[in-house]
Design a protein around this motif. Structure first.
Motif, PDB file in Angstrom:
ATOM      1  N   TYR A  22       0.943  -1.572   0.151  1.00  4.77           N
ATOM      2  CA  TYR A  22       0.292  -0.135  -0.022  1.00  4.77           C
ATOM      3  C   TYR A  22       0.914   1.618   0.248  1.00  4.77           C
ATOM      4  O   TYR A  22       0.837   2.413  -0.755  1.00  4.77           O
ATOM      5  CB  TYR A  22      -1.072   0.437   1.277  1.00  4.77           C
ATOM      6  CG  TYR A  22      -1.865  -0.506   1.077  1.00  4.77           C
ATOM      7  CD1 TYR A  22      -3.449  -0.414   0.223  1.00  4.77           C
ATOM      8  CD2 TYR A  22      -2.187  -2.665   1.467  1.00  4.77           C
ATOM      9  CE1 TYR A  22      -4.460  -0.873  -0.175  1.00  4.77           C
ATOM     10  CE2 TYR A  22      -2.800  -2.903   0.765  1.00  4.77           C
ATOM     11  CZ  TYR A  22      -4.395  -2.193   0.465  1.00  4.77           C
ATOM     12  OH  TYR A  22      -5.235  -3.520   0.476  1.00  4.77           O
ATOM     13  N   LYS A  23       2.310   1.227   0.917  1.00  4.88           N
ATOM     14  CA  LYS A  23       2.426   1.491   0.758  1.00  4.88           C
ATOM     15  C   LYS A  23       3.920   2.315  -1.116  1.00  4.88           C
ATOM     16  O   LYS A  23       3.674   3.698  -1.636  1.00  4.88           O
ATOM     17  CB  LYS A  23       3.992   2.254   1.369  1.00  4.88           C
ATOM     18  CG  LYS A  23       5.096   2.993   1.548  1.00  4.88           C
ATOM     19  CD  LYS A  23       4.703   4.241   1.485  1.00  4.88           C
ATOM     20  CE  LYS A  23       5.762   5.382   1.947  1.00  4.88           C
ATOM     21  NZ  LYS A  23       5.507   6.810   1.534  1.00  4.88           N
ATOM     22  N   GLU A  24       4.137   1.504  -1.579  1.00  6.07           N
ATOM     23  CA  GLU A  24       4.652   1.465  -2.332  1.00  6.07           C
ATOM     24  C   GLU A  24       3.848   1.894  -3.522  1.00  6.07           C
ATOM     25  O   GLU A  24       3.628   2.471  -4.721  1.00  6.07           O
ATOM     26  CB  GLU A  24       5.452   0.219  -2.888  1.00  6.07           C
ATOM     27  CG  GLU A  24       6.919  -0.274  -1.868  1.00  6.07           C
ATOM     28  CD  GLU A  24       7.322  -1.253  -2.168  1.00  6.07           C
ATOM     29  OE1 GLU A  24       7.436  -2.433  -3.063  1.00  6.07           O
ATOM     30  OE2 GLU A  24       8.133  -1.391  -0.592  1.00  6.07           O
ATOM     31  N   ALA A  25       2.649   1.302  -3.912  1.00  3.82           N
ATOM     32  CA  ALA A  25       1.591   1.774  -4.934  1.00  3.82           C
ATOM     33  C   ALA A  25       1.048   2.332  -4.759  1.00  3.82           C
ATOM     34  O   ALA A  25       0.516   3.212  -6.176  1.00  3.82           O
ATOM     35  CB  ALA A  25       0.628  -0.032  -5.093  1.00  3.82           C
ATOM     36  N   LEU A  26       0.313   2.315  -3.433  1.00  5.56           N
ATOM     37  CA  LEU A  26      -0.600   3.545  -3.660  1.00  5.56           C
ATOM     38  C   LEU A  26       0.170   5.349  -2.411  1.00  5.56           C
ATOM     39  O   LEU A  26      -0.767   5.603  -2.435  1.00  5.56           O
ATOM     40  CB  LEU A  26      -1.750   3.303  -2.920  1.00  5.56           C
ATOM     41  CG  LEU A  26      -1.874   1.826  -4.163  1.00  5.56           C
ATOM     42  CD1 LEU A  26      -3.207   1.081  -3.077  1.00  5.56           C
ATOM     43  CD2 LEU A  26      -2.999   2.876  -5.053  1.00  5.56           C
ATOM     44  N   ASP A  27       1.236   5.091  -1.917  1.00  2.00           N
ATOM     45  CA  ASP A  27       1.860   5.974  -1.120  1.00  2.00           C
ATOM     46  C   ASP A  27       0.944   5.813  -0.003  1.00  2.00           C
ATOM     47  O   ASP A  27       0.980   7.510   0.897  1.00  2.00           O
ATOM     48  CB  ASP A  27       1.481   6.810  -1.969  1.00  2.00           C
ATOM     49  CG  ASP A  27       2.705   8.120  -1.682  1.00  2.00           C
ATOM     50  OD1 ASP A  27       3.965   7.390  -0.867  1.00  2.00           O
ATOM     51  OD2 ASP A  27       2.783   9.385  -1.560  1.00  2.00           O
ATOM     52  N   PHE A  28      -0.133   4.760   0.772  1.00  2.00           N
ATOM     53  CA  PHE A  28      -0.509   5.442   2.200  1.00  2.00           C
ATOM     54  C   PHE A  28       0.557   5.638   3.389  1.00  2.00           C
ATOM     55  O   PHE A  28       1.447   4.278   3.196  1.00  2.00           O
ATOM     56  CB  PHE A  28      -1.571   3.999   2.223  1.00  2.00           C
ATOM     57  CG  PHE A  28      -2.815   4.033   0.710  1.00  2.00           C
ATOM     58  CD1 PHE A  28      -3.082   5.832  -0.045  1.00  2.00           C
ATOM     59  CD2 PHE A  28      -3.453   3.160   1.434  1.00  2.00           C
ATOM     60  CE1 PHE A  28      -3.802   5.697  -0.402  1.00  2.00           C
ATOM     61  CE2 PHE A  28      -4.189   3.533   0.154  1.00  2.00           C
ATOM     62  CZ  PHE A  28      -4.770   4.675  -0.766  1.00  2.00           C
ATOM     63  N   LYS A  29       0.107   5.947   3.759  1.00  2.00           N
ATOM     64  CA  LYS A  29       1.301   5.637   4.760  1.00  2.00           C
ATOM     65  C   LYS A  29       0.985   5.398   6.057  1.00  2.00           C
ATOM     66  O   LYS A  29      -0.436   5.882   6.594  1.00  2.00           O
ATOM     67  CB  LYS A  29       1.651   7.258   5.115  1.00  2.00           C
ATOM     68  CG  LYS A  29       2.190   8.030   4.216  1.00  2.00           C
ATOM     69  CD  LYS A  29       2.741   9.509   4.437  1.00  2.00           C
ATOM     70  CE  LYS A  29       3.462  10.121   3.417  1.00  2.00           C
ATOM     71  NZ  LYS A  29       2.812   9.911   1.575  1.00  2.00           N
ATOM     72  N   ALA A  30       1.491   4.385   7.361  1.00  2.00           N
ATOM     73  CA  ALA A  30       1.253   3.830   8.388  1.00  2.00           C
ATOM     74  C   ALA A  30       1.203   5.188   9.445  1.00  2.00           C
ATOM     75  O   ALA A  30       1.967   5.838   9.622  1.00  2.00           O
ATOM     76  CB  ALA A  30       2.234   2.969   8.744  1.00  2.00           C
ATOM     77  N   VAL A  31       0.043   5.394  10.382  1.00  2.00           N
ATOM     78  CA  VAL A  31       0.073   6.822  10.936  1.00  2.00           C
ATOM     79  C   VAL A  31      -0.300   5.756  11.822  1.00  2.00           C
ATOM     80  O   VAL A  31      -0.112   6.673  13.368  1.00  2.00           O
ATOM     81  CB  VAL A  31      -0.839   7.360  10.701  1.00  2.00           C
ATOM     82  CG1 VAL A  31      -0.771   7.896   9.177  1.00  2.00           C
ATOM     83  CG2 VAL A  31      -1.967   6.536  10.461  1.00  2.00           C
ATOM     84  N   PHE A  32      -0.956   4.721  12.428  1.00  2.00           N
ATOM     85  CA  PHE A  32      -0.803   3.963  13.469  1.00  2.00           C
ATOM     86  C   PHE A  32      -0.305   1.877  13.168  1.00  2.00           C
ATOM     87  O   PHE A  32      -0.501   1.593  12.587  1.00  2.00           O
ATOM     88  CB  PHE A  32      -1.703   3.767  14.865  1.00  2.00           C
ATOM     89  CG  PHE A  32      -1.915   3.214  15.776  1.00  2.00           C
ATOM     90  CD1 PHE A  32      -1.170   4.049  16.828  1.00  2.00           C
ATOM     91  CD2 PHE A  32      -2.141   1.926  16.102  1.00  2.00           C
ATOM     92  CE1 PHE A  32      -1.769   3.501  18.183  1.00  2.00           C
ATOM     93  CE2 PHE A  32      -1.977   1.669  17.000  1.00  2.00           C
ATOM     94  CZ  PHE A  32      -2.193   1.902  18.302  1.00  2.00           C
ATOM     95  N   ILE A  33       0.318   1.782  13.977  1.00  2.00           N
ATOM     96  CA  ILE A  33       1.171   0.711  14.441  1.00  2.00           C
ATOM     97  C   ILE A  33       0.584  -0.402  15.116  1.00  2.00           C
ATOM     98  O   ILE A  33       0.995  -0.204  16.201  1.00  2.00           O
ATOM     99  CB  ILE A  33       2.621   0.589  13.736  1.00  2.00           C
ATOM    100  CG1 ILE A  33       3.062   0.746  12.392  1.00  2.00           C
ATOM    101  CG2 ILE A  33       2.947  -1.072  13.601  1.00  2.00           C
ATOM    102  CD1 ILE A  33       4.537   0.755  12.425  1.00  2.00           C
TER     103      ILE A  33
END
Length: 114
Positions: A22-33
Motif C-alpha cells: 500500500y505504501k509503494e503502490a498507493l503512497d499510503f502511510k502507516a499512521v498507527f502500528i
C-alpha cells in the motif's frame, strides 16, 4: 450518536507485506502500528484504511473502498506498470473509474469526477 466513519477495514494475509504494498503502490502511510494491524492514511482524506491480518476470503459482490483521484489516468498507468491487476478505465458520462486488486485479491476502485 454516530458522527462519522472512523476507518475502513480490510483483511490481509500478511500485514507487513500489505503495508509495504500500500505504501509503494498507493503512497499510503502507516499512521498507527498495532499488533496484527496498520492504520493507513489515505492521501489528505480524513478516513483512514485499516488493514488487519487474518484469513482472506474475497467474494463476489463484497464491499470495497472507492478512492478518488484527479490523476486517474496517470494512477492507472502507474499501477499497471507495477504489475498490479487493473481493469480498463471506464467512463459512464458522470465519472471515470477503474477497479484494481491488492496482493490478496481484495477489490479496490478509483474514481474521478468534476
Amino acid at each position: 450518536m454516530i458522527e462519522r466513519i472512523d476507518t475502513l477495514c480490510m483483511i490481509v494475509s500478511d500485514v507487513e507485506k500489505s503495508a509495504r504494498w500500500y505504501k509503494e503502490a498507493l503512497d499510503f502511510k502507516a499512521v498507527f502500528i498495532g499488533e496484527g494491524y496498520r492504520v493507513l492514511q489515505v492521501g489528505d482524506g480524513g478516513t483512514p484504511l485499516t488493514i488487519e491480518e487474518g484469513q482472506v476470503q474475497p467474494k463476489p459482490n463484497q464491499p470495497y473502498p472507492i478512492f478518488f483521484s484527479t490523476q486517474i489516468t496517470k494512477l492507472h498507468e502507474n499501477l499497471r506498470t507495477q504489475g498490479v491487476r487493473v481493469s480498463d478505465v471506464h467512463n459512464d458520462e458522470v465519472n471515470q473509474y477503474f477497479k484494481f486488486y491488492d496482493p490478496d485479491g481484495n477489490q479496490l476502485q478509483v474514481c474521478y469526477f468534476e
